[in-house]
Design an enzyme around this catalytic site. Structure first.
Site, PDB file in Angstrom:
ATOM      1  N   HIS A   1      -4.430   4.662   9.704  1.00  8.73           N
ATOM      2  CA  HIS A   1      -5.762   4.052   9.731  1.00  8.73           C
ATOM      3  C   HIS A   1      -5.637   2.534   9.814  1.00  8.73           C
ATOM      4  O   HIS A   1      -4.593   1.977   9.498  1.00  8.73           O
ATOM      5  CB  HIS A   1      -6.546   4.452   8.473  1.00  8.73           C
ATOM      6  CG  HIS A   1      -6.889   5.897   8.443  1.00  8.73           C
ATOM      7  ND1 HIS A   1      -6.038   6.867   7.927  1.00  8.73           N
ATOM      8  CD2 HIS A   1      -7.981   6.558   8.889  1.00  8.73           C
ATOM      9  CE1 HIS A   1      -6.602   8.057   8.059  1.00  8.73           C
ATOM     10  NE2 HIS A   1      -7.784   7.892   8.632  1.00  8.73           N
TER      11      HIS A   1
ATOM     12  N   ASP B   1      -8.222  -5.899   6.001  1.00  8.34           N
ATOM     13  CA  ASP B   1      -7.693  -6.716   4.908  1.00  8.34           C
ATOM     14  C   ASP B   1      -6.258  -7.184   5.169  1.00  8.34           C
ATOM     15  O   ASP B   1      -5.490  -7.408   4.251  1.00  8.34           O
ATOM     16  CB  ASP B   1      -7.764  -5.952   3.589  1.00  8.34           C
ATOM     17  CG  ASP B   1      -6.983  -4.639   3.606  1.00  8.34           C
ATOM     18  OD1 ASP B   1      -6.362  -4.311   4.641  1.00  8.34           O
ATOM     19  OD2 ASP B   1      -6.985  -3.942   2.577  1.00  8.34           O
TER      20      ASP B   1
ATOM     21  N   ARG C   1      -4.991  -4.526   9.115  1.00  8.88           N
ATOM     22  CA  ARG C   1      -3.854  -3.818   8.510  1.00  8.88           C
ATOM     23  C   ARG C   1      -3.792  -2.433   9.134  1.00  8.88           C
ATOM     24  O   ARG C   1      -4.595  -1.570   8.835  1.00  8.88           O
ATOM     25  CB  ARG C   1      -4.003  -3.706   6.991  1.00  8.88           C
ATOM     26  CG  ARG C   1      -2.888  -2.868   6.356  1.00  8.88           C
ATOM     27  CD  ARG C   1      -2.894  -2.942   4.826  1.00  8.88           C
ATOM     28  NE  ARG C   1      -4.181  -2.669   4.244  1.00  8.88           N
ATOM     29  CZ  ARG C   1      -4.544  -1.496   3.692  1.00  8.88           C
ATOM     30  NH1 ARG C   1      -3.710  -0.475   3.648  1.00  8.88           N
ATOM     31  NH2 ARG C   1      -5.755  -1.354   3.175  1.00  8.88           N
TER      32      ARG C   1
ATOM     33  N   HIS D   1      -2.117  11.313  15.625  1.00  8.26           N
ATOM     34  CA  HIS D   1      -2.543  10.540  14.454  1.00  8.26           C
ATOM     35  C   HIS D   1      -1.381   9.688  13.953  1.00  8.26           C
ATOM     36  O   HIS D   1      -0.277  10.190  13.740  1.00  8.26           O
ATOM     37  CB  HIS D   1      -2.994  11.499  13.348  1.00  8.26           C
ATOM     38  CG  HIS D   1      -3.315  10.830  12.053  1.00  8.26           C
ATOM     39  ND1 HIS D   1      -4.487  10.152  11.835  1.00  8.26           N
ATOM     40  CD2 HIS D   1      -2.603  10.739  10.903  1.00  8.26           C
ATOM     41  CE1 HIS D   1      -4.500   9.684  10.607  1.00  8.26           C
ATOM     42  NE2 HIS D   1      -3.359  10.019  10.015  1.00  8.26           N
TER      43      HIS D   1
ATOM     44  N   CYS E   1      -2.212   0.688   8.874  1.00  2.00           N
ATOM     45  CA  CYS E   1      -1.495   1.399   7.815  1.00  2.00           C
ATOM     46  C   CYS E   1      -1.008   2.732   8.402  1.00  2.00           C
ATOM     47  O   CYS E   1      -1.797   3.654   8.593  1.00  2.00           O
ATOM     48  CB  CYS E   1      -2.462   1.602   6.654  1.00  2.00           C
ATOM     49  SG  CYS E   1      -1.719   2.251   5.166  1.00  2.00           S
TER      50      CYS E   1
ATOM     51  N   CYS F   1       0.818  -1.216   0.000  1.00  5.50           N
ATOM     52  CA  CYS F   1       0.000   0.000   0.000  1.00  5.50           C
ATOM     53  C   CYS F   1       0.853   1.268   0.000  1.00  5.50           C
ATOM     54  O   CYS F   1       0.350   2.352  -0.249  1.00  5.50           O
ATOM     55  CB  CYS F   1      -0.964   0.004   1.182  1.00  5.50           C
ATOM     56  SG  CYS F   1      -0.172   0.191   2.792  1.00  5.50           S
TER      57      CYS F   1
END
Length: 171
Positions: free
Chosen positions: A145, A149, A157, A142, A159, A105
């Site tokens: 996310h 999957d 995941r 932050h 990410c 990704c």
């Protein structure tokens, strides 16, 4: 005597050049981050105004304003060194490298945090998408996310943005 004068002139010129080089180096106005600790797990309650004083601008934008790095640009997206990932803002332990996987990704991806309290979650409906934001459990910065999957055993995941992570390799 001429040799001594010549040598002295070279030393003075060299010293002046070094002074000039020091003046040209960029100076940072940000003080060291007094809230960073890899051992303290106590929840932090720091204002964004204070974070802005102690964090580098790129980290502040991602961690405190939920900006996102461009994919395939962060320093950890394809790293495979063994070790532990920490929150770059406060030093909270987040992920171990053995939970990291190649997701393609463009961001570092993990299937589980170090411990349940390492991260917290918040609903994110920005940009017309329904996602779950992942925040540091200690400073609520932050990180990225989470998606459903990922690989077994969790099928999650995480990410994450590389800029929001610090890494310490195993010794």
């Amino acid at each position: 005597m001429k040799a001594m004068t010549f040598l002295l002139a070279i030393l003075i010129t060299g010293s002046a050049c070094q002074s000039q080089q020091k003046k040209q180096q960029p100076m940072t106005n940000a003080p060291a981050n007094p809230y960073y600790s890899r051992t303290d797990t106590e929840k932090l309650h720091i204002t964004n105004a204070e974070w802005k004083k102690v964090l580098p601008p790129e980290l502040y934008a991602v961690a405190r304003e939920a900006a996102t790095e461009r994919p395939f640009t962060g320093k950890y997206w394809d790293a495979d060194t063994k070790g532990t990932y920490y929150c770059a803002v406060c030093g909270n332990a987040l992920f171990r490298s053995d939970a990291k996987f190649a997701s393609s990704c463009g961001w570092p991806s993990f299937f589980e945090p170090v411990r349940a309290a390492s991260v917290i979650y918040r609903e994110d409906n920005s940009y017309g998408m329904h996602r779950t934001e992942v925040l540091c459990g200690r400073c609520e910065s932050h990180l990225g996310h989470i998606f459903d999957d990922g690989p077994p055993p969790t099928h999650k995941r995480f990410c994450m943005n590389s800029v929001s992570l610090d890494f310490e390799p195993e010794r």
